[in-house]
Write a protein that holds these residues in place. Sequence first.
Motif, PDB file in Angstrom:
ATOM      1  N   VAL A 168      38.011  33.936  23.366  1.00 35.72           N
ATOM      2  CA  VAL A 168      37.281  33.322  24.477  1.00 35.72           C
ATOM      3  C   VAL A 168      37.651  33.998  25.788  1.00 35.72           C
ATOM      4  CG1 VAL A 168      37.008  31.196  25.812  1.00 35.72           C
ATOM      5  CG2 VAL A 168      36.932  31.122  23.324  1.00 35.72           C
ATOM      6  N   ALA A 169      38.936  34.276  25.994  1.00 34.57           N
ATOM      7  CA  ALA A 169      39.378  34.935  27.218  1.00 34.57           C
ATOM      8  C   ALA A 169      38.800  36.342  27.325  1.00 34.57           C
ATOM      9  CB  ALA A 169      40.898  34.987  27.259  1.00 34.57           C
ATOM     10  N   THR A 170      38.741  37.061  26.199  1.00 35.76           N
ATOM     11  CA  THR A 170      38.170  38.407  26.197  1.00 35.76           C
ATOM     12  C   THR A 170      36.696  38.359  26.551  1.00 35.76           C
ATOM     13  OG1 THR A 170      39.777  39.089  24.532  1.00 35.76           O
ATOM     14  CG2 THR A 170      37.814  40.468  24.784  1.00 35.76           C
ATOM     15  N   LEU A 171      35.962  37.412  25.985  1.00 31.80           N
ATOM     16  CA  LEU A 171      34.539  37.281  26.301  1.00 31.80           C
ATOM     17  C   LEU A 171      34.332  36.923  27.772  1.00 31.80           C
ATOM     18  CD1 LEU A 171      33.199  35.403  23.148  1.00 31.80           C
ATOM     19  CD2 LEU A 171      32.753  37.771  23.809  1.00 31.80           C
ATOM     20  N   LEU A 172      35.155  36.052  28.309  1.00 31.91           N
ATOM     21  CA  LEU A 172      35.037  35.660  29.703  1.00 31.91           C
ATOM     22  C   LEU A 172      35.283  36.839  30.646  1.00 31.91           C
ATOM     23  CD1 LEU A 172      34.707  33.439  31.860  1.00 31.91           C
ATOM     24  CD2 LEU A 172      37.180  33.110  31.712  1.00 31.91           C
ATOM     25  N   VAL A 173      36.335  37.587  30.396  1.00 33.37           N
ATOM     26  CA  VAL A 173      36.650  38.742  31.245  1.00 33.37           C
ATOM     27  C   VAL A 173      35.567  39.799  31.131  1.00 33.37           C
ATOM     28  CG1 VAL A 173      38.286  40.640  31.581  1.00 33.37           C
ATOM     29  CG2 VAL A 173      39.122  38.318  31.238  1.00 33.37           C
ATOM     30  N   THR A 174      35.074  40.050  29.937  1.00 33.34           N
ATOM     31  CA  THR A 174      34.002  41.027  29.750  1.00 33.34           C
ATOM     32  C   THR A 174      32.742  40.595  30.479  1.00 33.34           C
ATOM     33  OG1 THR A 174      34.917  41.589  27.580  1.00 33.34           O
ATOM     34  CG2 THR A 174      32.646  42.258  28.019  1.00 33.34           C
ATOM     35  N   ALA A 175      32.394  39.312  30.379  1.00 30.90           N
ATOM     36  CA  ALA A 175      31.205  38.809  31.074  1.00 30.90           C
ATOM     37  C   ALA A 175      31.359  38.927  32.589  1.00 30.90           C
ATOM     38  CB  ALA A 175      30.953  37.353  30.683  1.00 30.90           C
ATOM     39  N   LEU A 176      32.537  38.638  33.112  1.00 29.94           N
ATOM     40  CA  LEU A 176      32.766  38.756  34.545  1.00 29.94           C
ATOM     41  C   LEU A 176      32.665  40.203  35.019  1.00 29.94           C
ATOM     42  CD1 LEU A 176      35.704  36.242  35.074  1.00 29.94           C
ATOM     43  CD2 LEU A 176      33.346  36.016  35.870  1.00 29.94           C
ATOM     44  N   ILE A 177      33.201  41.124  34.255  1.00 29.77           N
ATOM     45  CA  ILE A 177      33.122  42.541  34.624  1.00 29.77           C
ATOM     46  C   ILE A 177      31.677  43.025  34.580  1.00 29.77           C
ATOM     47  CG2 ILE A 177      33.745  44.884  33.865  1.00 29.77           C
ATOM     48  CD1 ILE A 177      36.479  43.732  33.050  1.00 29.77           C
ATOM     49  N   LEU A 178      30.937  42.653  33.540  1.00 26.26           N
ATOM     50  CA  LEU A 178      29.541  43.072  33.444  1.00 26.26           C
ATOM     51  C   LEU A 178      28.708  42.446  34.566  1.00 26.26           C
ATOM     52  CD1 LEU A 178      28.958  42.931  29.592  1.00 26.26           C
ATOM     53  CD2 LEU A 178      29.196  44.959  31.048  1.00 26.26           C
ATOM     54  N   PHE A 179      28.992  41.198  34.900  1.00 28.95           N
ATOM     55  CA  PHE A 179      28.277  40.545  35.991  1.00 28.95           C
ATOM     56  C   PHE A 179      28.576  41.229  37.328  1.00 28.95           C
ATOM     57  CE2 PHE A 179      27.957  37.241  39.286  1.00 28.95           C
ATOM     58  CZ  PHE A 179      26.636  36.902  39.132  1.00 28.95           C
ATOM     59  N   ALA A 180      29.835  41.582  37.551  1.00 30.12           N
ATOM     60  CA  ALA A 180      30.203  42.266  38.789  1.00 30.12           C
ATOM     61  C   ALA A 180      29.553  43.637  38.889  1.00 30.12           C
ATOM     62  CB  ALA A 180      31.731  42.412  38.878  1.00 30.12           C
ATOM     63  N   CYS A 181      29.465  44.347  37.762  1.00 26.82           N
ATOM     64  CA  CYS A 181      28.798  45.667  37.773  1.00 26.82           C
ATOM     65  C   CYS A 181      27.302  45.498  37.999  1.00 26.82           C
ATOM     66  CB  CYS A 181      29.046  46.378  36.457  1.00 26.82           C
ATOM     67  SG  CYS A 181      30.753  46.941  36.241  1.00 26.82           S
ATOM     68  N   GLY A 182      26.713  44.456  37.441  1.00 23.65           N
ATOM     69  CA  GLY A 182      25.289  44.221  37.607  1.00 23.65           C
ATOM     70  C   GLY A 182      24.919  43.824  39.033  1.00 23.65           C
ATOM     71  N   VAL A 183      25.784  43.084  39.708  1.00 23.17           N
ATOM     72  CA  VAL A 183      25.514  42.639  41.069  1.00 23.17           C
ATOM     73  C   VAL A 183      25.677  43.785  42.063  1.00 23.17           C
ATOM     74  CG1 VAL A 183      26.355  41.136  42.922  1.00 23.17           C
ATOM     75  CG2 VAL A 183      26.076  40.240  40.613  1.00 23.17           C
ATOM     76  N   SER A 184      26.633  44.651  41.810  1.00 20.58           N
ATOM     77  CA  SER A 184      26.894  45.721  42.777  1.00 20.58           C
ATOM     78  C   SER A 184      25.942  46.893  42.673  1.00 20.58           C
ATOM     79  CB  SER A 184      28.311  46.256  42.598  1.00 20.58           C
ATOM     80  OG  SER A 184      28.461  46.860  41.324  1.00 20.58           O
TER      81      SER A 184
END
Length: 56
Positions: free
Chosen positions: A40-56
């Motif tokens: 769950v922690a791995t999925l959360l961190v991966t989702a946050l990184i992908l979201f940050a890359c998508g927003v920037s």
Amino acid sequence: MYTTTNEEGILNNYATEPEIYYAAYPSDEQQSRYAFQGAVATLLVTALILFACGVS
């Protein structure tokens, strides 16, 4: 609390040390819970990184 006095009358206070004990190896249920939490922690961190890359 353990207190000593040196030749000059200076006090030294020492805390009492707790009793030492050894940790028990986790059971199979605990190990599977730890694996689930890690996934769950791995999925959360991966989702946050992908979201940050998508927003920037």
